[in-house]
Design a protein around this motif. Structure first.
Motif, short mmCIF file in Angstrom:
data_model
loop_
_atom_site.label_atom_id
_atom_site.label_comp_id
_atom_site.label_asym_id
_atom_site.label_seq_id
_atom_site.Cartn_x
_atom_site.Cartn_y
_atom_site.Cartn_z
N ASN A 9 0.84 -1.21 0.00
CA ASN A 9 0.00 0.00 0.00
C ASN A 9 0.87 1.26 0.00
OD1 ASN A 9 -2.49 -1.42 0.21
ND2 ASN A 9 -1.90 -1.87 2.34
N TYR A 10 0.38 2.27 -0.67
CA TYR A 10 1.12 3.55 -0.71
C TYR A 10 0.16 4.71 -0.55
CZ TYR A 10 4.84 0.78 -2.83
OH TYR A 10 5.80 -0.15 -3.06
N LYS A 11 0.76 5.84 -0.15
CA LYS A 11 0.03 7.10 -0.16
C LYS A 11 0.85 8.07 -1.03
CE LYS A 11 -1.92 10.54 2.92
NZ LYS A 11 -2.09 10.95 4.30
N ILE A 12 0.20 8.67 -2.02
CA ILE A 12 0.92 9.55 -2.94
C ILE A 12 1.26 10.86 -2.22
CG2 ILE A 12 0.83 10.78 -5.16
CD1 ILE A 12 0.74 7.70 -5.37
N ILE A 13 2.56 11.23 -2.25
CA ILE A 13 2.97 12.47 -1.59
C ILE A 13 3.39 13.55 -2.59
CG2 ILE A 13 3.60 11.45 0.62
CD1 ILE A 13 6.52 11.43 -0.38
N ALA A 14 3.67 13.17 -3.83
CA ALA A 14 4.10 14.17 -4.83
C ALA A 14 3.00 15.20 -5.01
CB ALA A 14 4.41 13.49 -6.16
#
Lengths: 87, 571
Positions: free
Chosen positions: A5-10
């Motif tokens: 799982n990831y959370k987009i930070i860009a």
């Protein structure tokens, strides 16, 4: 099946350049790689599939891989995600 | 009989040559039933490969001419051609339904186009154009009607097109392309800017040239006054050949001035600088003998891509420019986006009055992360040459102070981490809002220099949108109102021992130059190709005469009266 799982930070989300990198990377593996976001699932080897999700900053996504090199695929993709794209 | 068209002269010079129409072939397709699926798939695969090869070539050419960031988009295009969602779906449709691949391609790509077009996000909507572009290329190969490519031109021609896209202009070869004429566009459209930096005579915005010009016909392009003549008569041909010769002779004369200082007839020195958009413009700067860069528009670093440029990318670009200028001044303007210049990836809401809205410094002060990245890149590059920083669209002293505070904070943080930063960087502002011109006396105590941006100063003073053709008569650079504002700014700077430059179109204008000299302007920044003619003109003018001229001009009533006065005495 392996997944992460990831959370987009860009700030600009997943636009053409990171999308291009992700799709190129996924294409290097034999496994089926999918990306899930907002209840939709797309083939990570498809640039249009990835772009069609319109993932902005803060988007929470799941990458799944299934096949003989599933673990390698996930770690390859992980290296791109960690270049400032997601956490 | 000859046929005359009037457009906008985008790039000076004359060209006489054969028409080469750049247009898309007819790619309409109809559904057909096929018997041999394998043959159809083979045709598809070959067309895909050919298209990829072409895109690789375009990508390389773009990279050479415009840099990496502009080439990025073609990497994405190539990837679309390998996209399983697209190509597998098309193959499946051909074999399941036993239909021609051209039709299958059209159906499938249309679905994607509709999907992207219906998205909320502006950026995603633009991707529809990419898909359309790419599938058109493949379709042209399937149908055996290849899209005419500028890269393949191998004889001397004049290009006629509705408009030229960035990928078209990137492929222009000056050896063969002697000029171009388009239906749409203005002096500041992409194709016009490119034509000036490549020094190709061009006329844009003729509205209807593509309705008339046929391949192989003779056409005359006058990039100075915007005239285009199709099938000229013998007399017209003779006339324009003569003009062309004179222009070329004149250019040779001007070229002798390339290493000279810029001095008036009575020996007063002023500085002639160039406006640039990217480090690729540096050749033009050197070939035309610029003494400085008076305006480096950094927004091109941010445009034609889909995410913000990194600090490192920006640092490299700024460093390259200051290093190559070898100690000559380089005024770098911080991001001026908004108004007519959009950045789709910032996803800013549409505004009723974009020119009066959230743009330039207003946007930077709010999105300060983005702004600070640019400031750090600028500060780091300052160690490599004579870099000056300029803030655009300043309306109040508070805005200037806040921008300067950000700059100071970033300077401290760089110094604390041991990065070299020059401690004598000049910090100035653009004067393009009347409030700032009126307050120039107060500003002059805090800024190191002014640069007057005339295109905006005129539109804001006259309250006339410069994109609106119906009010274009109000674009009056010689209006005494404008001249008085310019005078206030120059006088205020001199009173505090500071300097004033000008970086709008007006600075290179033959009528404006005597007036500006008379007002005491210190630096004139213009398109590189205007520099040598300006140097030659200034050498013919006595400063004292220019001062007398402007004293009279400031008292006149209208723009036309001022123009007549200058023409009577100086042209």
């Amino acid at each position: 099946m392996a997944e992460r799982n990831y959370k987009i930070i860009a700030e600009t989300g997943i636009h053409a350049r990171p999308a291009t990198q992700l799709v190129n990377k996924a294409g290097q593996y034999e496994s089926d790689v999918t990306l899930e976001y907002n209840g939709k699932s797309v083939n990570l080897k498809s640039i249009m599939g990835v772009m069609s999700l319109g993932m902005g900053q803060g988007a929470e996504i799941t990458i799944k891989a299934e096949g003989p090199d599933a673990d390698d695929a996930l770690s390859g993709i992980d290296s791109i995600m960690k270049e400032g794209l997601a956490e | 009989m000859s046929n005359k068209f009037i457009g906008i002269g985008a790039s000076a010079g004359y060209a006489i040559g054969k028409v080469f129409r750049l247009e898309d072939p007819d790619l309409t397709v109809e559904k057909q039933n096929i018997s041999d699926v394998d043959d159809e798939i083979k045709l598809f695969n070959q067309s895909l490969e050919q298209s990829k090869k072409e895109l690789e070539i375009i990508k390389e050419k773009t990279k050479d001419q415009l840099g990496d960031e502009h080439a990025e988009i073609f990497s994405a295009h190539i990837l679309v051609l390998s996209d399983p969602e697209l190509v597998d779906t098309i193959r499946k449709k051909v074999s399941d339904e036993k239909i021609n691949v051209a039709y299958a391609l059209k159906e499938v790509s249309d679905q994607f186009v509709i999907m992207f077009e219906s998205m909320e996000n502006e950026y995603m909507k633009e991707r529809a154009a990419d898909i359309r572009d790419v599938s058109k290329r493949v379709l042209s190969h399937i149908l055996g009607k290849p899209i005419v490519s500028i890269a393949e031109i191998n004889e001397e021609v004049i290009i006629i097109a509705e408009d030229l896209t960035p990928s078209d202009t990137a492929q222009l070869d000056k050896k063969f392309v002697q000029g171009f004429v388009t239906d749409i566009g203005g002096r500041t459209s992409h194709s016009a800017i490119m034509s000036r930096s490549m020094e190709i005579p061009a006329v844009v915005g003729t509205k209807k040239i593509t309705d008339h010009a046929k391949n192989g016909e003779i056409i005359v392009v006058d990039g100075n006054d915007g005239t285009v003549i199709l099938n000229p008569t013998e007399e017209e041909l003779t006339e324009y050949k003569q003009k062309q010769n004179q222009f070329n002779e004149q250019k040779k004369e001007w070229a002798k001035l390339v290493n000279d200082k810029t001095k008036t007839n009575d020996g007063i020195q002023v500085e002639l600088a160039a406006n640039i958009g990217t480090p690729n413009d540096l050749d033009g700067v050197k070939n035309n003998g610029a003494e400085a860069i008076g305006l480096y528009r950094t927004e091109f670093l941010y445009m034609g891509r889909d995410e913000l440029p990194t600090e490192e990318e920006q640092f490299e670009a700024y460093k390259k420019v200051v290093e190559e200028m070898e100690g000559k001044p380089v005024v770098i303007r911080t991001l001026d986006i908004g108004g007519d210049k959009e950045l789709p990836y910032l996803d800013l809401p549409k505004e009723m009055n974009p020119f009066l809205g959230f743009r330039a410094i207003r946007l930077c002060l709010e999105k300060d992360d983005m702004f600070r990245t640019q400031l750090r890149a600028l500060l780091r590059a300052s160690a490599y040459g004579n870099l000056k920083i300029m803030f655009p669209m300043i309306a109040t002293l508070e805005e200037f102070r806040e921008a300067k505070k950000f700059l100071e904070e970033e300077r401290q943080s760089l110094l604390n981490s041991g990065v070299e930063v020059r401690n004598d960087i000049e910090i100035g502002i653009m004067v393009e809002i009347p409030s700032t011109a009126v307050m120039a006396g107060q500003f002059a105590k805090e800024v190191d220099f002014f640069s007057i941006g005339t295109n905006d100063l005129i539109q804001y003073t006259m309250a006339a949108d410069r994109m609106n053709e119906r009010v274009s008569y109000l674009y009056q650079p010689y209006n005494p109102a404008i001249l008085n504002l310019v005078k206030m700014v120059i006088d205020a700077s001199h009173k505090e021992g500071k300097w004033t430059g000008m970086c709008g179109e007006m600075a290179g204008d033959t009528v404006a130059i005597p007036l500006l000299l008379g007002l005491g302007l210190d630096e004139f920044s213009m398109s590189a190709t205007s520099i040598l003619p300006a140097r030659s003109q200034i050498a013919s003018i006595k400063k004292g005469d220019a001062e007398k001229l402007v004293t009279k001009a400031l008292q006149l009533n209208t723009s036309d009266e001022v123009k007549e006065l200058v023409e009577e005495q100086f042209l």
